[in-house]
Design a protein around this motif. Structure first.
Motif, PDB file in Angstrom:
ATOM      1  N   VAL A 284     -66.584  15.847   4.396  1.00  9.38           N
ATOM      2  CA  VAL A 284     -67.650  16.692   5.113  1.00  9.38           C
ATOM      3  C   VAL A 284     -68.679  16.273   4.672  1.00  9.38           C
ATOM      4  O   VAL A 284     -69.358  16.353   6.042  1.00  9.38           O
ATOM      5  N   LEU A 285     -68.908  16.157   3.913  1.00 12.01           N
ATOM      6  CA  LEU A 285     -70.224  15.545   3.134  1.00 12.01           C
ATOM      7  C   LEU A 285     -70.068  14.287   3.423  1.00 12.01           C
ATOM      8  O   LEU A 285     -71.330  13.889   4.434  1.00 12.01           O
TER       9      LEU A 285
ATOM     10  N   ALA B 253     -71.300  14.018   7.440  1.00 12.51           N
ATOM     11  CA  ALA B 253     -72.306  15.524   7.951  1.00 12.51           C
ATOM     12  C   ALA B 253     -73.376  14.354   8.423  1.00 12.51           C
ATOM     13  O   ALA B 253     -74.668  13.562   8.507  1.00 12.51           O
ATOM     14  N   VAL B 254     -73.164  12.901   6.338  1.00 13.88           N
ATOM     15  CA  VAL B 254     -73.870  11.776   6.007  1.00 13.88           C
ATOM     16  C   VAL B 254     -74.139  10.879   7.429  1.00 13.88           C
ATOM     17  O   VAL B 254     -75.341  10.753   8.107  1.00 13.88           O
TER      18      VAL B 254
ATOM     19  N   VAL C  98     -73.193  11.380  10.411  1.00 15.09           N
ATOM     20  CA  VAL C  98     -73.867  12.269  11.816  1.00 15.09           C
ATOM     21  C   VAL C  98     -75.930  12.111  11.322  1.00 15.09           C
ATOM     22  O   VAL C  98     -75.550  11.136  12.578  1.00 15.09           O
TER      23      VAL C  98
ATOM     24  N   ASN D  45     -73.752   3.751 -11.654  1.00 14.11           N
ATOM     25  CA  ASN D  45     -73.827   4.293 -10.029  1.00 14.11           C
ATOM     26  C   ASN D  45     -72.417   4.539 -10.134  1.00 14.11           C
ATOM     27  O   ASN D  45     -71.748   5.302  -9.758  1.00 14.11           O
TER      28      ASN D  45
ATOM     29  N   THR E 151     -78.420   6.944  -0.301  1.00 16.59           N
ATOM     30  CA  THR E 151     -79.339   5.664  -0.554  1.00 16.59           C
ATOM     31  C   THR E 151     -79.850   5.740   0.499  1.00 16.59           C
ATOM     32  O   THR E 151     -80.763   5.523   0.822  1.00 16.59           O
TER      33      THR E 151
ATOM     34  N   LEU F 168     -85.691  10.601  -5.083  1.00 21.40           N
ATOM     35  CA  LEU F 168     -84.610  10.449  -6.121  1.00 21.40           C
ATOM     36  C   LEU F 168     -85.120  12.756  -6.943  1.00 21.40           C
ATOM     37  O   LEU F 168     -82.910  12.450  -6.774  1.00 21.40           O
TER      38      LEU F 168
ATOM     39  N   LEU G  88     -70.363  22.569  -6.149  1.00 18.28           N
ATOM     40  CA  LEU G  88     -69.541  22.833  -5.396  1.00 18.28           C
ATOM     41  C   LEU G  88     -67.704  22.578  -5.903  1.00 18.28           C
ATOM     42  O   LEU G  88     -67.353  23.504  -5.573  1.00 18.28           O
TER      43      LEU G  88
ATOM     44  N   TYR H  91     -66.248  24.658  -8.375  1.00 20.83           N
ATOM     45  CA  TYR H  91     -66.009  25.987  -8.394  1.00 20.83           C
ATOM     46  C   TYR H  91     -64.802  26.390  -6.585  1.00 20.83           C
ATOM     47  O   TYR H  91     -63.714  26.955  -7.275  1.00 20.83           O
ATOM     48  N   LEU H  92     -64.831  25.100  -5.974  1.00 19.28           N
ATOM     49  CA  LEU H  92     -63.567  24.754  -5.391  1.00 19.28           C
ATOM     50  C   LEU H  92     -62.188  24.658  -5.253  1.00 19.28           C
ATOM     51  O   LEU H  92     -61.263  25.324  -4.877  1.00 19.28           O
TER      52      LEU H  92
ATOM     53  N   ARG I 250     -60.814  24.983  -8.094  1.00 21.79           N
ATOM     54  CA  ARG I 250     -60.698  26.145 -10.025  1.00 21.79           C
ATOM     55  C   ARG I 250     -59.193  26.584  -9.809  1.00 21.79           C
ATOM     56  O   ARG I 250     -59.088  26.792 -10.627  1.00 21.79           O
ATOM     57  N   GLU I 251     -59.020  27.078  -8.037  1.00 26.00           N
ATOM     58  CA  GLU I 251     -57.396  27.853  -7.828  1.00 26.00           C
ATOM     59  C   GLU I 251     -56.280  27.432  -8.678  1.00 26.00           C
ATOM     60  O   GLU I 251     -56.258  28.544  -8.805  1.00 26.00           O
TER      61      GLU I 251
ATOM     62  N   VAL J 172     -56.872  30.062 -10.916  1.00 30.94           N
ATOM     63  CA  VAL J 172     -57.119  31.624 -11.233  1.00 30.94           C
ATOM     64  C   VAL J 172     -55.994  31.979 -10.936  1.00 30.94           C
ATOM     65  O   VAL J 172     -54.652  31.176 -10.409  1.00 30.94           O
TER      66      VAL J 172
ATOM     67  N   ARG K  21     -63.553  31.751  -1.541  1.00 32.12           N
ATOM     68  CA  ARG K  21     -64.387  30.524  -1.890  1.00 32.12           C
ATOM     69  C   ARG K  21     -63.338  29.212   0.025  1.00 32.12           C
ATOM     70  O   ARG K  21     -64.555  29.152   0.157  1.00 32.12           O
TER      71      ARG K  21
ATOM     72  N   VAL L 248     -67.375  30.468   1.234  1.00 33.79           N
ATOM     73  CA  VAL L 248     -68.301  29.538   0.835  1.00 33.79           C
ATOM     74  C   VAL L 248     -68.179  27.362   1.135  1.00 33.79           C
ATOM     75  O   VAL L 248     -69.302  27.104   1.347  1.00 33.79           O
TER      76      VAL L 248
ATOM     77  N   SER M 273     -70.653  23.264   4.796  1.00 36.63           N
ATOM     78  CA  SER M 273     -70.581  22.385   5.129  1.00 36.63           C
ATOM     79  C   SER M 273     -71.607  22.375   6.726  1.00 36.63           C
ATOM     80  O   SER M 273     -71.874  21.219   6.463  1.00 36.63           O
TER      81      SER M 273
ATOM     82  N   ALA N 276     -74.463  21.391   4.700  1.00 31.63           N
ATOM     83  CA  ALA N 276     -75.000  20.167   4.455  1.00 31.63           C
ATOM     84  C   ALA N 276     -75.157  19.500   6.459  1.00 31.63           C
ATOM     85  O   ALA N 276     -76.261  18.880   6.356  1.00 31.63           O
ATOM     86  N   LEU N 277     -74.547  19.707   6.906  1.00 33.01           N
ATOM     87  CA  LEU N 277     -74.639  19.665   8.576  1.00 33.01           C
ATOM     88  C   LEU N 277     -76.338  19.662   9.225  1.00 33.01           C
ATOM     89  O   LEU N 277     -76.999  19.398   9.545  1.00 33.01           O
TER      90      LEU N 277
ATOM     91  N   ILE O   5     -79.100  18.235   7.667  1.00 34.79           N
ATOM     92  CA  ILE O   5     -80.034  16.818   7.237  1.00 34.79           C
ATOM     93  C   ILE O   5     -79.783  16.755   9.615  1.00 34.79           C
ATOM     94  O   ILE O   5     -80.704  15.708   9.485  1.00 34.79           O
TER      95      ILE O   5
ATOM     96  N   ASN P 293     -86.556   1.740  -6.922  1.00 31.76           N
ATOM     97  CA  ASN P 293     -86.214   2.099  -8.690  1.00 31.76           C
ATOM     98  C   ASN P 293     -85.635   1.216  -9.945  1.00 31.76           C
ATOM     99  O   ASN P 293     -84.540   1.755 -10.482  1.00 31.76           O
TER     100      ASN P 293
ATOM    101  N   GLN Q  19     -80.126  -1.650  -4.553  1.00 31.92           N
ATOM    102  CA  GLN Q  19     -80.932  -0.559  -3.846  1.00 31.92           C
ATOM    103  C   GLN Q  19     -81.842  -1.507  -2.473  1.00 31.92           C
ATOM    104  O   GLN Q  19     -82.656  -1.043  -1.493  1.00 31.92           O
TER     105      GLN Q  19
END
Lengths: 317, 355
Positions: free
Chosen positions: A20-21, A24-25, A27, A247, A280, A294, A307, A310-311, A313-314, A317, B7, B10, B15, B18-19, B22, B91, B96
C-alpha cells in the motif's frame, strides 16, 4: 474466494502494508513524472535501484542468520574497485572481471562467516572490524576514483539493451535464484539456524557450515551490487559504498526482516528497498528544503515501522 | 470492537492518510510547475530553471557558498534571466546525487550546477543531462567528464604552493608531519600529489608521518595528536586544509610547544589563531577554495545559454594569504567555522567565463 484473499492477506499483513505504501508513493510519483511507467523510466529506475536491492538482499541473508553486516558497504566498494580496475581488454574481458570481483566479495563474506561461526565473536564486532579491513584493501586496489568499464556495457545497463531493462532482468534472475535456493536443504538450514541455533544443531544440522555458506552468499549478493554500481557509474570510487551499509539495513527492517534471525522474506526486502529508493526520488521532486527532506524520510520510516509492528502483533495476542 | 477490527481500522486509516498526504503534495506541485513551464530556447537565456545538486549542504563552507549563490540568483532573477532556483542535497550519498541529476533531467531543468560527490561516478548521469540539452556546470569538487563545464582551482598547485613555502621556511632541511584529507578522495589526493612532487626535490626534508583525516576539527585534532606524540621534535607541518591546520596549531599551543610553521587555509579559526600567535613568531601561508566559484559557475551557465563561448575548463587562480596581508582576510568578529573571502569583481568573472 473472498476468504482465500483475506487469509492470504492476513498471513502477509506486513507485505500488504508495504505494498500500500509503495502504491501510494508510485501514485504520487506518477504526478511528478508522467512517464513513470514507460520502458525508459523503468530502465532508469531499475538501474538506480539495483545496487540497493542487491545490497539489501545480502544484508537479508546475514540478518536471517541472526547477524548484521556492517562491512557491507566496504565489501561493495572492494568488489566495485576490483571489477573496474581489471583491464577489460585483456584475457577473458568482462567475464574475468566479474569473476574476480565476485571471488573477492565471496571471500570477504566467508571470512566474516568463519570468524562468527568458529571464533564465536558477535557479528557486529566481526563485521565492524572487517569494514575497516576491506576499506583499507579497497584503497590499495584503487587509491582514488577511477577504473574503467566498457562503454557499451554502461550504455546497455543505463539505457536498456534492445528494449530490455537489463538491471530489472538482473534483479529478477537473482530473486528467482534465491527462490530456488530457499527450497533446498541449504536455504531451509539458513532459516533454521537463524531462528533457533541450538535446535538446528540438535536436529543434526551443521550450523557452522550453514553460517559460513550464508555469509559467503551475502558476499555474493554484495559483490553483484558492487558490480552493478560500477556499471551504472562507468567507473569505481573507493569511498562510494559506505552509505549502503545503513541503507541496506533500513530496507531489510522496513521489509520485515527480524533483527533476531530466522524471520522475514526476500520479497519484503525488495519492497522495502523500492520504497526507500522511490521515496528519496519523490522527495527530490517535491522540492522541499533538503533539511526537511531528511526529516520527512525519517518520520516516514519510523511511522511505517511502528505501524507494521502494531499490525503484525496479532500472532502474539 | 475487538482488537482485530481496531487493527484493521488503523491499517485502512493509515493507508488513506498516506494517499491523501501524498496527493496533497501533488496539488502544490501542479500549481508551481504550471508557473515555471519555461521553454528552453538556447539563444535567449530567459527564465532559466536552475538546480544546484550538492553532495553536502551542512558544512559551513557550503552554507556560505549557498548564500553567495542565492545572492547572485536574486540579481539574475531581477534581470529576468533566471526564473527558479532549487538546491538539492545528496547528504554524502553519491548514489542519491545520481538520482537527483536524473530527476532534474526528467523535470526538464535548463541548468544543472553540480558539486560532485565523486569525480567519476556522476559522469554517465551528467553526460546524459548534456545530451538532453541541459547546460551542466560543475564547480569545487569536479567530475572528470570533459562534456561538462568545470570551474575549479588547481588542487595540485595548491599542494605545491604550500609545500614550496614550507621547504623555503625550513631551508630545505627538517622533519615534517603531513596532514591530508580522507584517503581516496580526489581533492586530497591531488593536493598531496602536488606537494609530494615538491618535497621530492628536497631529499633532506623527511615526512615522518602522513596522516589522513576528515576535513573537520575534532577528528583532525585527534589524528594530529597521535602523530605528534610519536614525533614531538618536528620542524614543520604540511597541512592541506584549514581545519587540519587549526587542529595542528591548537595542539602545539595547548601543549606549550615550539610553534613550528604550519601551512593553512582561509578557515577563520586558523586565521585568528595565526594572527594572535604572530608575535610569538608563528608564521604560515594560506590559500582558499573561494566560495565565489559557485557564482562563477552560475554566471558561466547563464552566459552559455546566451550564446557566449564559455571555455570548458575554467581554472580560477588561488588566492594567497601571507604574514603580510593576513589582516585583510581574518575576521575577528566572525565565528571560527567561517571562510573569510571577498566577492570577486564582476569584471574578473566576465574575463574568466570568456565574455
Amino acid at each position: 474466494m473472498r476468504e482465500r484473499i483475506t487469509s492470504a492477506a492476513r498471513g502477509n499483513t506486513d507485505l500488504v502494508g508495504l505494498l500500500v505504501l509503495l502504491l501510494a508513493v508510485l501514485v504520487a510519483y506518477q504526478h511528478y513524472d508522467s512517464s513513470l511507467l514507460s520502458p525508459a523510466s523503468v530502465t532508469i529506475l531499475s538501474a538506480q535501484f539495483l545496487p540497493l536491492i542487491l545490497a539489501a538482499a545480502g544484508q537479508t541473508t546475514v540478518m536471517l542468520l541472526g547477524g548484521i553486516d556492517l562491512s557491507l558497504g566496504a565489501v561493495l566498494g572492494l568488489a566495485m574497485a576490483v571489477f573496474a580496475t581489471y583491464d577489460a581488454h585483456s584475457a577473458g574481458g568482462v567475464v574475468t572481471a566479474v569473476v574476480a570481483a565476485l571471488c573477492a566479495a565471496v571471500a570477504a563474506g566467508a571470512a566474516n562467516g568463519t570468524l562468527v561461526a568458529y571464533a564465536g565473536l558477535p557479528p557486529i564486532v566481526v563485521t565492524l572490524a572487517a569494514s575497516f579491513l576491506w576499506s583499507g584493501v579497497t584503497l590499495i586496489v584503487l587509491p582514488q576514483p577511477g577504473g574503467h568499464v566498457p562503454g557499451g556495457l554502461v550504455n546497455a545497463y543505463n539505457n536498456g539493451w534492445n528494449g530490455l531493462a537489463v538491471p530489472a532482468l538482473a534483479i529478477t534472475l537473482v530473486l528467482a535464484a534465491w527462490k530456488v535456493l530457499r527450497t533446498t536443504r541449504h536455504g531451509l538450514a539458513l532459516y533454521a539456524v537463524g531462528g533457533n541455533e541450538h535446535g538446528a544443531y540438535a536436529s543434526g544440522l551443521h550450523t557452522r557450515g550453514t553460517k559460513i555458506a550464508g555469509y559467503a552468499l551475502a558476499g555474493a549478493f554484495t559483490g553483484l551490487a558492487g558490480i552493478g554500481l560500477a556499471v551504472q557509474t562507468g567507473s569505481a570510487d573507493p569511498t562510494i559504498g559506505t552509505p549502503y551499509t545503513l541503507n541496506s539495513i533500513a530496507a531489510c527492517v522496513l521489509g520485515g526482516i527480524s533483527f533476531f534471525g530466522g524471520v522475514g522474506r526476500m520479497r519484503g526486502t525488495v519492497l522495502g528497498a523500492l520504497v526507500i529508493g522511490l521515496l528519496t526520488n519523490l522527495l527530490l521532486f517535491t522540492g522541499i528544503s533538503p533539511f526537511y527532506q531528511l526529516i520527512v524520510q525519517g518520520v516516514i520510516l519510523v511511522v511505517a515501522l511502528a505501524l507494521k509492528t502494531y499490525l503484525t502483533r496479532e500472532a502474539a495476542v | 470492537m475487538n482488537a482485530g477490527s481496531v487493527r484493521g481500522a488503523v491499517a485502512v486509516a493509515a493507508s488513506l492518510c498516506a494517499l491523501a498526504g501524498i496527493s496533497a503534495c501533488d496539488v502544490q506541485s501542479d500549481s508551481s510547475t504550471a508557473k515555471s513551464g519555461s521553454s528552453a530556447s538556447p539563444a535567449a537565456a530567459k527564465d532559466l530553471k536552475v538546480g544546484w545538486s550538492t553532495i553536502y549542504l551542512t558544512p559551513s563552507w557550503m552554507q556560505q557558498t549557498l548564500k553567495m549563490m542565492e545572492g547572485d540568483v536574486t540579481k539574475l532573477k531581477s534581470a529576468g534571466k533566471v526564473s527558479s532556483f532549487k538546491t538539492l542535497n545528496a547528504n554524502g550519498d553519491t548514489s542519491q546525487q545520481i538520482a537527483q541529476i536524473r530527476a532534474m533531467i526528467q523535470q526538464k531543468y535548463d541548468v544543472i550546477i553540480v558539486d560532485a560527490g565523486s569525480s567519476t561516478a556522476l559522469n554517465p548521469a551528467l553526460e546524459q543531462a548534456v545530451a538532453a540539452g541541459i547546460t551542466v556546470v560543475a564547480f569545487d569538487s569536479l567530475p572528470t567528464s570533459t562534456k561538462v563545464i568545470r570551474v575549479g582551482t588547481d588542487q595540485k598547485a595548491w599542494g605545491s604552493m604550500m609545500a614550496t613555502w614550507l621547504a623555503d621556511k625550513l631551508k630545505g632541511k627538517g622533519t615534517v608531519i603531513a596532514m591530508n584529507g580522507p584517503a581516496g578522495v580526489a581533492v586530497s589526493e591531488d593536493r598531496w600529489a602536488g606537494a609530494a612532487a615538491v618535497f621530492k626535490k628536497y631529499p633532506d626534508i623527511k615526512i615522518v608521518s602522513n596522516v589522513h583525516s576528515e576535513y573537520n576539527l575534532a577528528p583532525a585534532a585527534q589524528a594530529f595528536a597521535s602523530a605528534y606524540s610519536a614525533h614531538p621534535d618536528i620542524d614543520g607541518v604540511f597541512s592541506q586544509g584549514g581545519a587540519l591546520s587549526a587542529a595542528a596549531l591548537q595542539t602545539l599551543v595547548k601543549q606549550d610547544k615550539k610553534l613550528v610553521p604550519v601551512t593553512g587555509e582561509n578557515y577563520n579559526g586558523f586565521l585568528k589563531m595565526w594572527r594572535s600567535h604572530q608575535k610569538a613568531g608563528f608564521s604560515s601561508i594560506a590559500t582558499a577554495q573561494p566560495n565565489y566559484l559557485a557564482v562563477i559557475a552560475l554566471e558561466a551557465a547563464v552566459a552559455k545559454r546566451e550564446g557566449v563561448s564559455v571555455p570548458q575548463d575554467i581554472t580560477v587562480p588561488l588566492p594567497e594569504i601571507t604574514d603580510k596581508n593576513l589582516a585583510d582576510y581574518v575576521k575577528p568578529d566572525q565565528p571560527d567555522d567561517s571562510y573569510p573571502i571577498n566577492d570577486l569583481p564582476q569584471s574578473e568573472i566576465d574575463k574568466l567565463i570568456g565574455k
